[in-house]
Structures are given as structure tokens and as C-alpha cells.
Design a protein around this motif. Structure first.
Motif, PDB file in Angstrom:
ATOM      1  N   LYS A 207       2.695  53.572  89.469  1.00  0.00           N
ATOM      2  CA  LYS A 207       1.682  52.673  90.019  1.00  0.00           C
ATOM      3  C   LYS A 207       0.319  52.951  89.381  1.00  0.00           C
ATOM      4  CE  LYS A 207       3.934  52.132  94.527  1.00  0.00           C
ATOM      5  NZ  LYS A 207       3.833  52.432  95.980  1.00  0.00           N
ATOM      6  N   LYS A 211      -1.791  50.232  87.048  1.00  0.00           N
ATOM      7  CA  LYS A 211      -3.169  49.846  87.366  1.00  0.00           C
ATOM      8  C   LYS A 211      -4.108  50.166  86.217  1.00  0.00           C
ATOM      9  CE  LYS A 211      -6.778  50.368  90.872  1.00  0.00           C
ATOM     10  NZ  LYS A 211      -7.127  50.948  92.199  1.00  0.00           N
ATOM     11  N   ASP A 231       6.159  44.645  94.206  1.00  0.00           N
ATOM     12  CA  ASP A 231       5.198  44.186  95.211  1.00  0.00           C
ATOM     13  C   ASP A 231       3.812  44.775  94.953  1.00  0.00           C
ATOM     14  OD1 ASP A 231       7.153  42.714  96.445  1.00  0.00           O
ATOM     15  OD2 ASP A 231       7.571  44.203  98.012  1.00  0.00           O
ATOM     16  N   TYR A 232       3.762  46.035  94.563  1.00  0.00           N
ATOM     17  CA  TYR A 232       2.476  46.671  94.239  1.00  0.00           C
ATOM     18  C   TYR A 232       1.782  45.928  93.100  1.00  0.00           C
ATOM     19  CZ  TYR A 232      -0.822  49.949  92.183  1.00  0.00           C
ATOM     20  OH  TYR A 232      -1.958  50.508  91.660  1.00  0.00           O
ATOM     21  N   THR A 233       2.543  45.588  92.060  1.00  0.00           N
ATOM     22  CA  THR A 233       1.967  44.893  90.906  1.00  0.00           C
ATOM     23  C   THR A 233       1.441  43.517  91.303  1.00  0.00           C
ATOM     24  OG1 THR A 233       3.496  46.055  89.426  1.00  0.00           O
ATOM     25  CG2 THR A 233       2.418  44.067  88.569  1.00  0.00           C
ATOM     26  N   LYS A 234       2.214  42.801  92.090  1.00  0.00           N
ATOM     27  CA  LYS A 234       1.793  41.465  92.525  1.00  0.00           C
ATOM     28  C   LYS A 234       0.490  41.531  93.328  1.00  0.00           C
ATOM     29  CE  LYS A 234       5.300  38.997  94.210  1.00  0.00           C
ATOM     30  NZ  LYS A 234       6.604  38.740  94.878  1.00  0.00           N
ATOM     31  N   GLN A 235       0.374  42.518  94.189  1.00  0.00           N
ATOM     32  CA  GLN A 235      -0.846  42.664  94.985  1.00  0.00           C
ATOM     33  C   GLN A 235      -2.020  43.082  94.100  1.00  0.00           C
ATOM     34  OE1 GLN A 235      -1.242  41.815  98.158  1.00  0.00           O
ATOM     35  NE2 GLN A 235      -3.423  42.359  98.034  1.00  0.00           N
ATOM     36  N   LEU A 236      -1.751  43.969  93.150  1.00  0.00           N
ATOM     37  CA  LEU A 236      -2.796  44.466  92.243  1.00  0.00           C
ATOM     38  C   LEU A 236      -3.399  43.333  91.414  1.00  0.00           C
ATOM     39  CD1 LEU A 236      -4.237  46.962  90.907  1.00  0.00           C
ATOM     40  CD2 LEU A 236      -2.360  46.930  89.243  1.00  0.00           C
ATOM     41  N   LYS A 238      -3.380  40.212  92.009  1.00  0.00           N
ATOM     42  CA  LYS A 238      -4.071  39.268  92.883  1.00  0.00           C
ATOM     43  C   LYS A 238      -5.464  39.783  93.235  1.00  0.00           C
ATOM     44  CE  LYS A 238      -3.585  36.883  97.330  1.00  0.00           C
ATOM     45  NZ  LYS A 238      -2.719  36.699  98.537  1.00  0.00           N
ATOM     46  N   GLU A 239      -5.558  41.061  93.571  1.00  0.00           N
ATOM     47  CA  GLU A 239      -6.840  41.649  93.953  1.00  0.00           C
ATOM     48  C   GLU A 239      -7.848  41.623  92.811  1.00  0.00           C
ATOM     49  OE1 GLU A 239      -6.053  45.578  95.326  1.00  0.00           O
ATOM     50  OE2 GLU A 239      -5.140  44.921  97.230  1.00  0.00           O
ATOM     51  N   HIS A 240      -7.359  41.790  91.576  1.00  0.00           N
ATOM     52  CA  HIS A 240      -8.259  41.907  90.429  1.00  0.00           C
ATOM     53  C   HIS A 240      -8.271  40.649  89.559  1.00  0.00           C
ATOM     54  CE1 HIS A 240      -9.160  46.214  91.028  1.00  0.00           C
ATOM     55  NE2 HIS A 240      -7.931  46.295  91.482  1.00  0.00           N
ATOM     56  N   GLU A 266       7.918  32.073  91.226  1.00  0.00           N
ATOM     57  CA  GLU A 266       6.555  32.368  91.661  1.00  0.00           C
ATOM     58  C   GLU A 266       5.558  32.264  90.514  1.00  0.00           C
ATOM     59  OE1 GLU A 266       6.509  36.146  93.736  1.00  0.00           O
ATOM     60  OE2 GLU A 266       8.366  35.626  94.793  1.00  0.00           O
TER      61      GLU A 266
END
Length: 304
Positions: A207, A211, A231-236, A238-240, A266
Motif C-alpha cells: 500500500k 501510494k 479497494d485501497y487503490t480505488k479509494q487512494l 479518488k482522494e487524490h 467501473e
């Protein structure tokens, strides 16, 4: 229990008797569900089907630890022919290769000569080549080759393994090269002196590397079947606000096919790692060692 399972499959991956048995009877035990065939020509219809479904591909002619110059040159010739067939058939495919298959353990001059020939052909057809990572004893030499070749060959990528302590520093050293990196957990048996011994630490480091490389602005291939990593990558991203053309997900042929389709739906780029050749046994055992859940994926793939 997980460590025992990993060590068991890594032990099996080096068993010469089972390797010979697998080559003889592989198709009866589902090898065709995880490998694209014994030749690249046999893999072409599969690549076309995957492309039709919206999936990108990277092909890998299985085999490593070559100890003769003639065989290393033959391996280079096979890579060149596969590049030519990708171009002539207009396939959406890259090529992955291992340095030990091209003569790394024989001489530096030989592996560099073979790589120059391969990259010259790949550049002619605008096809990306990824240098696969092998065990830790060859990691430094592999990255040195990548750095030496990258400046003249922008269509070149390589792999970083999160189970190695050195990987964070390697990422820093590669950053000036505008690297195309495939980030993986790693699948070789390593000493606790060079690699994280616990899965949660390997996952956390993956992770971290994802990032870091994405925020550095480098193209990143996240090669994992792990729901938590995806899931971590998808959230990352999106946040950035990281655009989808700056990364992709990579998964093995025959495994997590529903997840591949879900990610495609998706709007993400998904690349399937499609190996071909007779030497599939060691590759398959290392994939099972990499993550115990792969055993269930493999069994479902073989019998479904």
C-alpha cells in the motif's frame, strides 16, 4: 499456517520430478486454464478474446535460470517473434520477460545484447516490455539493467516487490527515470534478513509503495488479487484525483475473472498476465505460494 502453506508450495515449485510430470500431463490437470498454450501462436486466440472483452494483456514465455548462451539467444528470439506477432495481429498486449532467461547468470554482455535486440524490435512496434523481478539475489542486477536501458528505451518497465525491505529505497532511486512499475507482493522464498516475514507487513508495504509511486506521478500497475489492495487503490486515486490513465490493475489469467470484469465495468484499465510455454509448473506453484486464496481461485478455474 499461512507460512507453512507458502513454504510448501515454494518447495513444490523446485521439485524436478513434479515439474517433469506436470510437463507431461499438465493439460489433464487444468494447465490450459492458467497458461495460454505451449507456443505464442496457441495464445493468440486467447489474447484476441481477452481484448474483445476489453482486457489488456501482457504475455510471458515461461522459463528462467538459463545456463547456456545458445538457449539465452533462443529465448531472445522467441521474445522478438512474439513482438512481431503482437504487431501483425494488432493485439493489445505487452511482453514480460525475465533476465535469467536471457543470460543474466551467464554474462552481463549477453543479457544486455539480448535486451537491446528485443527493445529495438519493441520500439519499432510501440510495444511495452516489462522486466520481471526474480529472487532478491538478482534484484540489484536487474534494476541496474533497467536503469541502463531505460534512458534510451521509454517503452521499458520493471517490477518492485513489496516483501523486500529494500523496495522503498529502490522506488526512490527509480523515480528520476519516469518509471513504469508493476508493484507486487513477491513470490520467492526469502530470508528474514531481506524480506518481511509477516503477511500484514508485506501488505502494508505494498500500500505504501502504491501510494508513493502514484503520488510521484509515475505510471503504476497494481498487480494483486487481494480485495483489500484493490479497494485501497480505488479509494487512494479518488482522494487524490488521480486519472485512470495513470494506473492499471493486473491479474493472472484464469484467476479472479469476475473481479476483472467488475473493474472494467467501473472504468478501470485491467491487464491480464498470460504466460505460455511448457515450463508452467514452477510459475503456478509460486502463484499458489504467493497467496493461499489463489488455491481456491485456481481450483474453481480448473473445474469451472
Amino acid at each position: 499456517m499461512e507460512a507453512i502453506s507458502k513454504n510448501f508450495f515454494l518447495y513444490l515449485s523446485n521439485n524436478k520430478m513434479l515439474d517433469r510430470f506436470a510437463k507431461r500431463f499438465g493439460s489433464r490437470f487444468g494447465a490450459d486454464k492458467i497458461v495460454g498454450g505451449e507456443t505464442f501462436s496457441q495464445a493468440i486466440p486467447l489474447i484476441q478474446q481477452l481484448n474483445h472483452e476489453g482486457l489488456e494483456v501482457t504475455v510471458d514465455h515461461l522459463g528462467e535460470f538459463v545456463d547456456s548462451e545458445a538457449e539465452a539467444r533462443d529465448r531472445a528470439g522467441e521474445c522478438i517473434r512474439s513482438i512481431q506477432q503482437i504487431a501483425s495481429n494488432q493485439l493489445k498486449s505487452e511482453v514480460s520477460l525475465k533476465m535469467t532467461s536471457l543470460g543474466l547468470d551467464i554474462s552481463h554482455e549477453l543479457v544486455m545484447e539480448n535486451m537491446e535486440l528485443i527493445l529495438k524490435e519493441a520500439q519499432k512496434h510501440n510495444i511495452t516490455i516489462t522486466i520481471d523481478m526474480e529472487d532478491s539475489s538478482r534484484c540489484g542486477a536487474t534494476l541496474d539493467i533497467y536503469k541502463a536501458l531505460k534512458k534510451d528505451h521509454p517503452n521499458l518497465g520493471t517490477v518492485i516487490q513489496s516483501y523486500l525491505y529494500r523496495s522503498d529505497e529502490d522506488l526512490d532511486e527509480l523515480d528520476p527515470y519516469d518509471p513504469y512499475l508493476r508493484l507486487v507482493k513477491g513470490a520467492y522464498k526469502e530470508s528474514g534478513k531481506v524480506a518481511f516475514p509477516e503477511k500484514n507487513l508485506v501488505d502494508d508495504n505494498l500500500k505504501h509503495l502504491i501510494k508513493k509511486n502514484l503520488l510521484n506521478g509515475n505510471y503504476t500497475a497494481i498487480a494483486s488479487h487481494d480485495d483489500a489492495i484493490v479497494d485501497y487503490t480505488k479509494q487512494l486515486v479518488k482522494e487524490h484525483d488521480i486519472p485512470t490513465d495513470r494506473f492499471e490493475f493486473q491479474m493472472l489469467y484464469g484467476m479472479r475473472t469476475q473481479m476483472q470484469q467488475d473493474l472494467l465495468n467501473e472504468g478501470y484499465t485491467v491487464r491480464v498476465y498470460l504466460p505460455y510455454g511448457e515450463d508452467w509448473y514452477g510459475y503456478f506453484m509460486r502463484r499458489l505460494a504467493e497467496r493461499p486464496a489463489n488455491i481456491a481461485f485456481a481450483v474453481r478455474g480448473i473445474f469451472n
